[in-house]
Design a protein around this motif. Structure first.
Motif, PDB file in Angstrom:
ATOM      1  N   SER A  37      96.764 -40.217   9.873  1.00 24.23           N
ATOM      2  CA  SER A  37      98.314 -39.632   9.359  1.00 24.23           C
ATOM      3  C   SER A  37      98.145 -38.422  10.355  1.00 24.23           C
ATOM      4  O   SER A  37      97.260 -37.831  10.632  1.00 24.23           O
ATOM      5  N   ASP A  41     103.674 -37.014   9.685  1.00 23.37           N
ATOM      6  CA  ASP A  41     103.559 -37.937   8.567  1.00 23.37           C
ATOM      7  C   ASP A  41     103.362 -37.012   7.230  1.00 23.37           C
ATOM      8  O   ASP A  41     103.761 -37.372   6.239  1.00 23.37           O
ATOM      9  N   LYS A  42     102.191 -35.997   7.425  1.00 29.85           N
ATOM     10  CA  LYS A  42     102.024 -35.253   6.168  1.00 29.85           C
ATOM     11  C   LYS A  42     103.483 -34.305   5.835  1.00 29.85           C
ATOM     12  O   LYS A  42     103.575 -34.336   4.759  1.00 29.85           O
ATOM     13  N   GLN A  45     105.665 -36.758   4.134  1.00 29.11           N
ATOM     14  CA  GLN A  45     105.347 -37.075   2.463  1.00 29.11           C
ATOM     15  C   GLN A  45     105.484 -35.826   1.751  1.00 29.11           C
ATOM     16  O   GLN A  45     106.011 -35.929   0.695  1.00 29.11           O
TER      17      GLN A  45
END
Length: 95
Positions: A37, A41-42, A45
């Motif tokens: 990740s 991406d984090k 999310q």
């Protein structure tokens, strides 16, 4: 302002990401990517954790009224190149 900045980062991440979301697999802990990740991406999310795609936007009654005006100064039509060039002034007035 911070939420707008986060949204811009997420949108840029969607546009520039080469990774397809089909690579997500479902496990006991939730969707886990099959790659390492990144920060984008984090962030994506975290921002979309409790997202409800069926929720409707709220009505806002403190709207800003804008008057739009367009003054055409010059028009160029080139039939050979199939182009239309419009030189104009745009006027925006906030009420």
């Amino acid at each position: 302002m911070a939420n707008i900045l986060r949204l811009v980062v997420v949108v840029c991440g969607f546009c520039s990401s080469d990774v397809a979301f089909a690579g997500f697999t479902t496990r006991k802990l939730g969707p886990q990517p099959i790659w390492n990740s990144t920060v984008t991406d984090k962030l994506r999310q975290d921002l979309l954790l409790n997202y409800d795609k069926f929720a409707r936007p709220a009505q806002h009654y403190n709207t800003t009224k804008v008057v739009f005006g367009l003054t055409i100064r010059h028009i160029e039509l080139n039939e050979f190149k199939s182009t239309l060039v419009v030189h104009s002034w745009i006027r925006l007035v906030l009420y």
